[in-house]
Scaffold this active site. Structure first.
Site, PDB file in Angstrom:
ATOM      1  CE  LYS A  23     -66.565 -62.471 -34.475  1.00 40.36           C
ATOM      2  NZ  LYS A  23     -67.637 -61.840 -33.931  1.00 40.36           N
ATOM      3  NE  ARG A  28     -65.690 -53.145 -28.206  1.00 38.81           N
ATOM      4  CZ  ARG A  28     -66.431 -54.129 -28.428  1.00 38.81           C
ATOM      5  NH1 ARG A  28     -66.434 -54.937 -29.495  1.00 38.81           N
ATOM      6  NH2 ARG A  28     -66.976 -54.799 -27.308  1.00 38.81           N
ATOM      7  CB  SER A 167     -72.061 -58.537 -21.155  1.00 43.29           C
ATOM      8  OG  SER A 167     -72.097 -58.300 -22.646  1.00 43.29           O
ATOM      9  CD  GLN A 169     -72.032 -59.217 -27.584  1.00 49.60           C
ATOM     10  OE1 GLN A 169     -73.000 -59.206 -27.193  1.00 49.60           O
ATOM     11  NE2 GLN A 169     -71.039 -59.788 -28.511  1.00 49.60           N
ATOM     12  CG  ASP A 319     -65.715 -65.082 -27.879  1.00 46.34           C
ATOM     13  OD1 ASP A 319     -66.781 -65.334 -27.649  1.00 46.34           O
ATOM     14  OD2 ASP A 319     -65.359 -63.671 -28.303  1.00 46.34           O
TER      15      ASP A 319
HETATM   16  C1  S3P Z   1     -67.872 -59.395 -27.727  1.00 46.25           C
HETATM   17  C2  S3P Z   1     -68.021 -59.623 -26.317  1.00 46.25           C
HETATM   18  C3  S3P Z   1     -68.378 -60.919 -26.050  1.00 46.25           C
HETATM   19  C4  S3P Z   1     -67.855 -61.992 -27.095  1.00 46.25           C
HETATM   20  C5  S3P Z   1     -68.384 -61.905 -28.424  1.00 46.25           C
HETATM   21  C6  S3P Z   1     -67.711 -60.364 -28.717  1.00 46.25           C
HETATM   22  C7  S3P Z   1     -67.648 -58.002 -28.113  1.00 46.25           C
HETATM   23  O1  S3P Z   1     -69.847 -61.346 -25.801  1.00 46.25           O
HETATM   24  O2  S3P Z   1     -68.489 -63.434 -26.584  1.00 46.25           O
HETATM   25  O3  S3P Z   1     -67.777 -62.729 -29.020  1.00 46.25           O
HETATM   26  O4  S3P Z   1     -67.042 -57.770 -29.277  1.00 46.25           O
HETATM   27  O5  S3P Z   1     -67.920 -57.082 -27.104  1.00 46.25           O
HETATM   28  P1  S3P Z   1     -70.553 -60.734 -24.404  1.00 46.25           P
HETATM   29  O6  S3P Z   1     -70.173 -59.162 -24.277  1.00 46.25           O
HETATM   30  O7  S3P Z   1     -71.895 -61.036 -24.557  1.00 46.25           O
HETATM   31  O8  S3P Z   1     -69.822 -61.529 -23.424  1.00 46.25           O
END
Ligand code: S3P
Length: 433
Positions: A23, A28, A167, A169, A319
C-alpha cells in the site's frame, strides 16, 4: 454492517498466500507517476481502497489513469501542468494520500480543497501544514489542524527541515514538495521511518542525496515515467506470520513479499530472538528487496519473543502493533508497548482500540498514555470486538479468534478493504477446520 464470526481452529494452519501489492509503495508510485511526464506502468498495484483514492485524486489533477485489475497505467503531462480539480478531493480513509497529495496541491497554481471520511477528518494535519507553509503554500484547516484542508498552491521555495517526529508521511510530503520547489530542500530525520520514497525517486529521474539522517533533493525536477512491479505488502503478510506463530505446528508460505528493512522490523525481532523465518527466491524491484517467506510455528516464540517494544523499534513496527498485541497475549513473559503515542493518531486510536477489545475478550490489559501492558499468563476467552472502522484492528482481532477459547465476532469486518479486501478469504484458505 454484517458482523463476522471467527471460530477457533482445531488444527495447524497450512498453505500458501500471495498478499496484495504494498500500500505505501503503491501510493508513492501513483503520486510520482502523476508528477512525472509520460507513462508510468505499475504491476501488482495494491487492491486497497486507500490506493484507489490516490488514483482518483491524481486523475482529478489532470493525469489519465487506466486500471485493469492490479495493472495501472498513469499518463501524465507532469506536475507543471496539473489543472485545478473541479471538485473537493476525497481521500476517504487514507492518511498517506492526504499528507503526500498536499505537497502536489501546494505546488499547483490553483486552490483546492481536500478531505476524507469521518475518521480521516479527525487526524492531525499540522505536521505537514507547517513545512508546506514554510515553503510558501497557504493552507487552512479546521481548528486543531484537522481536514478539510484548503490549499492555495503556488511557487514553493526549498527549506531545511528537521522532522519533529519519525514519520514517513511527513518526510515524503516535504521531499515531494522539494522536487517542485525552487532551490534545494533538506529533510533531517529524528528516527528511522520507512524509506520507500527515497528508494523510488532515482528511478523517476530525481536523484536524492543522503548523508546520514539528512536527505536532500533539488527543486524544479523533471520526472519521467517508469515501469515497476510492486512487492507484496509486508504489513499484510504480517497477519499470516503472526497467525502461523500463534497456532502450534502451522506452516505458511508467503510469496513475493517486500522485506525492506525499514518495514520488516518484525523479521529482525524474530531473528534476534532466534526464531527462524525461511527466506528464499530473493530479488529486488526498483531498489526494494523482495523474497518468499516461510514460517514454521515455533513454540520457542512464546519464551523468546521480546516482552517489550519501545524507542526506535516503534516506528519500524508502527502498523504491526495491533497484531503484535494478539501475539503478546500468548507470550510467557507478557508483552508491553511503550513510546507509541503516535498510535493514537492512526485510523483509530489504536491504543484504545486494542485495550478495550482485549478487555472484552477477557485479557487484563493496562492502558498507558503511550502504549499498553499485557500480563503474562493471559487467556483469550472470546467475545465481541469493535473494529472502530479500522482495518488493522479488524485483521488483528480475527487472529485472536483463531486461538480464543470461544468465537470472536467482529462488528464491521468490511473495513479490511482499506488495505486488504481479500483478507478473510486468504485467512480461511490456510485454516483447516
Ligand atoms: C505510512 C507511514 C506511517 C504508517 C502508515 C503508512 C506511509 O505513518 O503508519 O500506515 O506510507 O508513509 P506515519 O508516517 O504517520 O508514521
Amino acid at each position: 454492517m454484517t458482523p463476522r464470526r471467527i471460530d477457533p481452529v482445531r488444527a495447524p494452519l497450512e498453505g500458501e498466500v500471495r498478499v496484495p501489492g504494498d500500500k505505501s509503495i503503491s501510493h508513492r508510485y501513483a503520486l510520482l507517476g502523476g508528477m512525472a511526464e509520460g507513462t508510468t506502468r505499475i504491476r501488482n498495484f495494491a487492491s486497497s481502497e486507500d490506493c484507489r483514492a490516490t488514483l482518483s485524486c491524481i486523475e482529478a489533477l489532470g493525469a489519465g489513469v487506466v486500471r485493469n485489475a492490479s495493472r495501472v497505467e498513469v499518463h501524465s503531462p507532469g506536475w507543471r501542468r496539473f489543472t485545478a480539480p473541479s471538485r473537493t478531493l476525497d481521500v476517504q480513509n487514507s492518511g498517506t494520500t492526504i499528507r503526500l497529495l498536499s505537497a502536489l496541491l501546494a505546488a499547483g497554481r490553483f486552490s483546492s480543497r481536500v478531505q476524507g471520511d469521518s475518521s480521516l477528518n479527525q487526524r492531525p494535519m499540522q505536521r505537514i501544514m507547517e513545512p508546506l507553509i514554510r515553503m510558501g503554500a497557504r493552507i487552512e484547516a479546521r481548528d486543531g489542524g484537522l481536514p478539510p484542508l484548503l490549499i492555495q498552491g503556488g511557487r514553493l521555495t526549498g527549506i531545511r527541515y528537521r522532522l519533529p517526529i519519525a514519520s514517513a508521511q511527513v518526510k515524503s510530503c516535504v521531499l515531494l514538495a522539494g522536487l517542485m520547489a525552487e532551490g534545494e530542500t533538506e529533510v533531517e530525520e529524528t528516527g528511522p521511518s520507512r524509506d520507500h520514497t527515497e528508494r523510488a525517486l532515482p528511478f523517476f529521474g530525481a536523484p536524492l542525496i543522503q548523508n546520514g539522517a539528512r536527505l536532500r533533493v533539488r527543486g524544479g525536477a523533471r520526472l519521467h515515467g517508469v515501469d515497476f512491479r510492486i512487492p507484496g505488502d509486508f504489513s499484510s503478510a504480517l497477519f499470516f506470520l503472526v497467525a502461523g506463530l500463534l497456532v502450534p505446528g502451522s506452516r505458511i508460505a508467503l510469496r513475493g513479499v517486500g522485506v525492506n528493512p525499514t518495514r520488516a522490523g518484525f523479521l529482525s525481532l524474530l531473528e534476534k530472538a532466534g526464531i527462524r523465518v525461511e527466506r528464499s527466491d530473493a530479488t529486488e524491484c526498483n531498489g526494494e528487496p523482495v523474497c518468499d517467506l516461510q514460517i514454521h510455528a515455533d513454540p520457542e516464540v512464546r519464551r523468546q519473543f521480546p516482552s517489550q517494544i519501545s524507542g526506535d523499534w516503534v516506528a519500524r513496527l508502527i502498523d504491526e502493533i495491533p497484531a503484535l498485541a494478539i501475539l503478546g497475549t500468548s507470550l510467557e513473559r507478557g508483552f508491553q508497548v511503550r513510546d507509541a503515542q503516535e498510535l493514537r493518531h492512526k485510523e483509530s486510536d489504536r491504543i484504545h482500540s486494542v485495550v478495550v477489545n482485549l478487555r472484552e475478550l477477557g485479557v487484563d490489559v493496562r492502558e498507558l498514555p503511550d502504549g499498553f501492558v499485557i500480563p503474562p499468563g493471559s487467556r483469550v476467552r472470546g467475545g465481541k470486538v469493535r473494529t472502530f472502522g479500522d482495518h488493522r484492528i479488524a485483521m488483528a482481532f480475527a487472529l485472536a479468534g483463531l486461538v480464543a477459547e470461544n468465537p470472536v465476532e467482529l462488528d464491521d469486518p468490511d473495513c479490511v478493504a482499506v488495505s486488504y479486501p481479500d483478507f478473510f478469504q486468504h485467512l480461511e484458505g490456510v485454516c483447516r477446520r
